[in-house]
Design a protein around this motif. Structure first.
Motif, PDB file in Angstrom:
ATOM      1  N   ALA A 111       0.834  -1.212   0.000  1.00  0.00           N
ATOM      2  CA  ALA A 111       0.000   0.000   0.000  1.00  0.00           C
ATOM      3  C   ALA A 111       0.865   1.256   0.000  1.00  0.00           C
ATOM      4  O   ALA A 111       0.558   2.232  -0.691  1.00  0.00           O
ATOM      5  N   GLY A 112       1.942   1.251   0.791  1.00  0.00           N
ATOM      6  CA  GLY A 112       2.843   2.397   0.795  1.00  0.00           C
ATOM      7  C   GLY A 112       3.456   2.635  -0.570  1.00  0.00           C
ATOM      8  O   GLY A 112       3.569   3.784  -1.031  1.00  0.00           O
ATOM      9  N   ALA A 113       3.857   1.550  -1.252  1.00  0.00           N
ATOM     10  CA  ALA A 113       4.426   1.681  -2.593  1.00  0.00           C
ATOM     11  C   ALA A 113       3.381   2.168  -3.593  1.00  0.00           C
ATOM     12  O   ALA A 113       3.670   3.016  -4.456  1.00  0.00           O
ATOM     13  N   TYR A 114       2.155   1.644  -3.485  1.00  0.00           N
ATOM     14  CA  TYR A 114       1.073   2.121  -4.351  1.00  0.00           C
ATOM     15  C   TYR A 114       0.883   3.631  -4.201  1.00  0.00           C
ATOM     16  O   TYR A 114       0.783   4.367  -5.187  1.00  0.00           O
ATOM     17  N   MET A 115       0.798   4.093  -2.956  1.00  0.00           N
ATOM     18  CA  MET A 115       0.532   5.506  -2.707  1.00  0.00           C
ATOM     19  C   MET A 115       1.629   6.394  -3.291  1.00  0.00           C
ATOM     20  O   MET A 115       1.356   7.469  -3.825  1.00  0.00           O
ATOM     21  N   TYR A 116       2.862   5.917  -3.217  1.00  0.00           N
ATOM     22  CA  TYR A 116       3.978   6.694  -3.773  1.00  0.00           C
ATOM     23  C   TYR A 116       3.846   6.810  -5.287  1.00  0.00           C
ATOM     24  O   TYR A 116       3.987   7.896  -5.851  1.00  0.00           O
ATOM     25  N   VAL A 117       3.567   5.691  -5.957  1.00  0.00           N
ATOM     26  CA  VAL A 117       3.432   5.696  -7.418  1.00  0.00           C
ATOM     27  C   VAL A 117       2.254   6.563  -7.845  1.00  0.00           C
ATOM     28  O   VAL A 117       2.364   7.360  -8.786  1.00  0.00           O
ATOM     29  N   ILE A 118       1.129   6.431  -7.145  1.00  0.00           N
ATOM     30  CA  ILE A 118      -0.072   7.189  -7.513  1.00  0.00           C
ATOM     31  C   ILE A 118       0.124   8.673  -7.232  1.00  0.00           C
ATOM     32  O   ILE A 118      -0.227   9.525  -8.059  1.00  0.00           O
ATOM     33  N   GLY A 119       0.694   8.999  -6.077  1.00  0.00           N
ATOM     34  CA  GLY A 119       0.944  10.408  -5.773  1.00  0.00           C
ATOM     35  C   GLY A 119       1.920  11.026  -6.750  1.00  0.00           C
ATOM     36  O   GLY A 119       1.719  12.158  -7.233  1.00  0.00           O
ATOM     37  N   ALA A 132       9.635   3.609  -5.109  1.00  0.00           N
ATOM     38  CA  ALA A 132       8.372   3.343  -4.424  1.00  0.00           C
ATOM     39  C   ALA A 132       8.578   2.360  -3.280  1.00  0.00           C
ATOM     40  O   ALA A 132       8.021   2.536  -2.184  1.00  0.00           O
ATOM     41  N   LEU A 133       9.368   1.321  -3.518  1.00  0.00           N
ATOM     42  CA  LEU A 133       9.635   0.341  -2.470  1.00  0.00           C
ATOM     43  C   LEU A 133      10.434   0.954  -1.328  1.00  0.00           C
ATOM     44  O   LEU A 133      10.196   0.654  -0.150  1.00  0.00           O
ATOM     45  N   ALA A 134      11.391   1.821  -1.667  1.00  0.00           N
ATOM     46  CA  ALA A 134      12.179   2.496  -0.630  1.00  0.00           C
ATOM     47  C   ALA A 134      11.283   3.375   0.231  1.00  0.00           C
ATOM     48  O   ALA A 134      11.441   3.442   1.458  1.00  0.00           O
ATOM     49  N   PHE A 135      10.321   4.049  -0.403  1.00  0.00           N
ATOM     50  CA  PHE A 135       9.373   4.881   0.336  1.00  0.00           C
ATOM     51  C   PHE A 135       8.538   4.018   1.283  1.00  0.00           C
ATOM     52  O   PHE A 135       8.324   4.369   2.445  1.00  0.00           O
ATOM     53  N   ALA A 136       8.074   2.867   0.768  1.00  0.00           N
ATOM     54  CA  ALA A 136       7.261   1.966   1.590  1.00  0.00           C
ATOM     55  C   ALA A 136       8.061   1.446   2.773  1.00  0.00           C
ATOM     56  O   ALA A 136       7.544   1.365   3.897  1.00  0.00           O
ATOM     57  N   VAL A 137       9.310   1.094   2.551  1.00  0.00           N
ATOM     58  CA  VAL A 137      10.159   0.603   3.639  1.00  0.00           C
ATOM     59  C   VAL A 137      10.378   1.694   4.682  1.00  0.00           C
ATOM     60  O   VAL A 137      10.372   1.439   5.893  1.00  0.00           O
ATOM     61  N   ALA A 138      10.574   2.931   4.212  1.00  0.00           N
ATOM     62  CA  ALA A 138      10.770   4.045   5.142  1.00  0.00           C
ATOM     63  C   ALA A 138       9.539   4.283   5.995  1.00  0.00           C
ATOM     64  O   ALA A 138       9.643   4.719   7.146  1.00  0.00           O
ATOM     65  N   ARG A 139       8.365   3.995   5.455  1.00  0.00           N
ATOM     66  CA  ARG A 139       7.113   4.179   6.187  1.00  0.00           C
ATOM     67  C   ARG A 139       6.636   2.867   6.826  1.00  0.00           C
ATOM     68  O   ARG A 139       5.531   2.810   7.349  1.00  0.00           O
ATOM     69  N   ALA A 140       7.456   1.821   6.743  1.00  0.00           N
ATOM     70  CA  ALA A 140       7.018   0.485   7.169  1.00  0.00           C
ATOM     71  C   ALA A 140       6.513   0.473   8.602  1.00  0.00           C
ATOM     72  O   ALA A 140       5.460  -0.093   8.900  1.00  0.00           O
ATOM     73  N   GLY A 141       7.267   1.085   9.505  1.00  0.00           N
ATOM     74  CA  GLY A 141       6.864   1.082  10.909  1.00  0.00           C
ATOM     75  C   GLY A 141       5.505   1.718  11.110  1.00  0.00           C
ATOM     76  O   GLY A 141       4.630   1.147  11.787  1.00  0.00           O
ATOM     77  N   ALA A 142       5.303   2.886  10.509  1.00  0.00           N
ATOM     78  CA  ALA A 142       4.031   3.596  10.656  1.00  0.00           C
ATOM     79  C   ALA A 142       2.892   2.814  10.017  1.00  0.00           C
ATOM     80  O   ALA A 142       1.791   2.714  10.570  1.00  0.00           O
TER      81      ALA A 142
END
Length: 323
Positions: A111-119, A132-142
């Motif tokens: 979902a985090g990766a999706y949001m990055y690509v869509i945004g 996108a994956l790096a963004f998702a990993v950075a937000r993984a905890g949240a």
């Protein structure tokens, strides 16, 4: 006065038109993310099933095989089957917990990766899947903390309203009263759990975009999603039902495969093909509804590419970056 760059308030037709526009424009990246997450979940579930002990299913089936056709098991056989099923409960709960952990964890990261690509689609056009994956990993905890809190609340509702009758039943000795009370509590508890679950999940539909774009976590993210849906619950519910029907249509061929005796094909389709196609559809619509509600509620500026650029750390561009 609303910012000229803000997204317009969209009706249902405009939302679905935009859904297909975004989906087709970024289909490669969205589908790759969906496929990778589906493979990981399918592999994890298969691995969990292979590693854990088989339980007592074989023994139960062996007992049932001795029952003459058209007859019911004897009291002794029923008691033995019940005991075997009770013995399996800890193993079943362990397997369910491991599957949920794997599914929720991977889904949240996807979902985090999706949001990055869509945004990014509205700001810089294309982005690398690795970004996108790096963004998702950075937000993984949240993402994980917020998801676990939401799902934990839902499980607590089911535990109180639906599973409590099991506890009550075990504490009673009058069999007839036990069955009557158990049936009543189970039915009312089930209805209550379903209603509360649907209501709460719609109010928390936007926790993933809230984490991705608002940068909130946990209770703050849940509260933010709750506030966004205030006054728009039925609209959000209705649109997501339509999306759910589209997802069901994508999933339906697996039923046809199973009916035709092609269980293996149906399993692969339902676990890999259907999520790959349907996952991005759900993600794009959730973003569009989230953006639409922010435009409606964040007056006077509205919500648009400028805000997305600031939230994701992009520089807005003024040219068309076609895929």
């Amino acid at each position: 006065m609303q910012n000229e760059t803000a997204f317009p308030e969209r009706g249902i037709n405009e939302l679905f038109s935009e859904l297909w526009s975004v989906y087709l424009a970024r289909v490669v990246r969205l589908v790759v993310i969906a496929f990778v997450s589906a493979v990981i979940i399918f592999g994890a579930v298969s691995g969990i099933d292979a590693i854990l002990p088989e339980g007592n299913d074989a023994q139960i089936n062996a007992i049932l095989a001795t029952v003459p056709e058209g007859q019911l098991p004897t009291e002794e056989q029923s008691a033995e089957i019940s005991q075997l099923q009770l013995d399996d409960i800890p193993l079943d709960l362990l397997e369910l917990s491991l599957v949920l952990i794997a599914t929720v964890s991977v889904s949240a990261l996807a979902a985090g990766a999706y949001m990055y690509v869509i945004g990014a689609h509205y700001v810089v056009g294309r982005v690398l899947i690795s970004e996108a994956l790096a963004f998702a990993v950075a937000r993984a905890g949240a993402l994980l903390v917020t998801t676990v809190m939401a799902m934990g609340t839902v499980f607590a509702v089911w535990a109180v309203l639906f599973f409590v009758p099991f506890v009550i039943a075990n504490a009673m000795s009058d069999v007839e009263l036990l069955l009557a009370l158990f049936g009543l509590l189970s039915f009312t508890g089930l209805v209550g759990a379903v209603v509360i679950t649907v209501y709460v999940l719609i109010r928390w539909t936007f926790v993933w975009p809230v984490v991705a774009f608002d940068g909130l976590i946990g209770v703050a993210a849940l509260r933010r999603s709750w506030q966004l849906t205030e006054g728009f619950w039925w609209r959000t519910f209705g649109i997501l039902i339509i999306v759910a029907l589209a997802v069901f249509a994508v999933q339906f061929p697996s039923v046809i495969f199973a009916a035709a005796g092609l269980e293996t094909v149906g399993t692969w389709y339902s676990n890999l093909v259907a999520p790959t196609v349907a996952g991005p559809i759900q993600a794009v619509m959730i973003f569009l509804l989230y953006a639409d509600l922010r435009t409606r509620k964040e007056t006077p500026t509205g919500y648009g590419p400028d805000q997305i650029a600031q939230e994701l750390g992009f520089q807005p561009q003024t040219w068309d970056d076609a895929p």
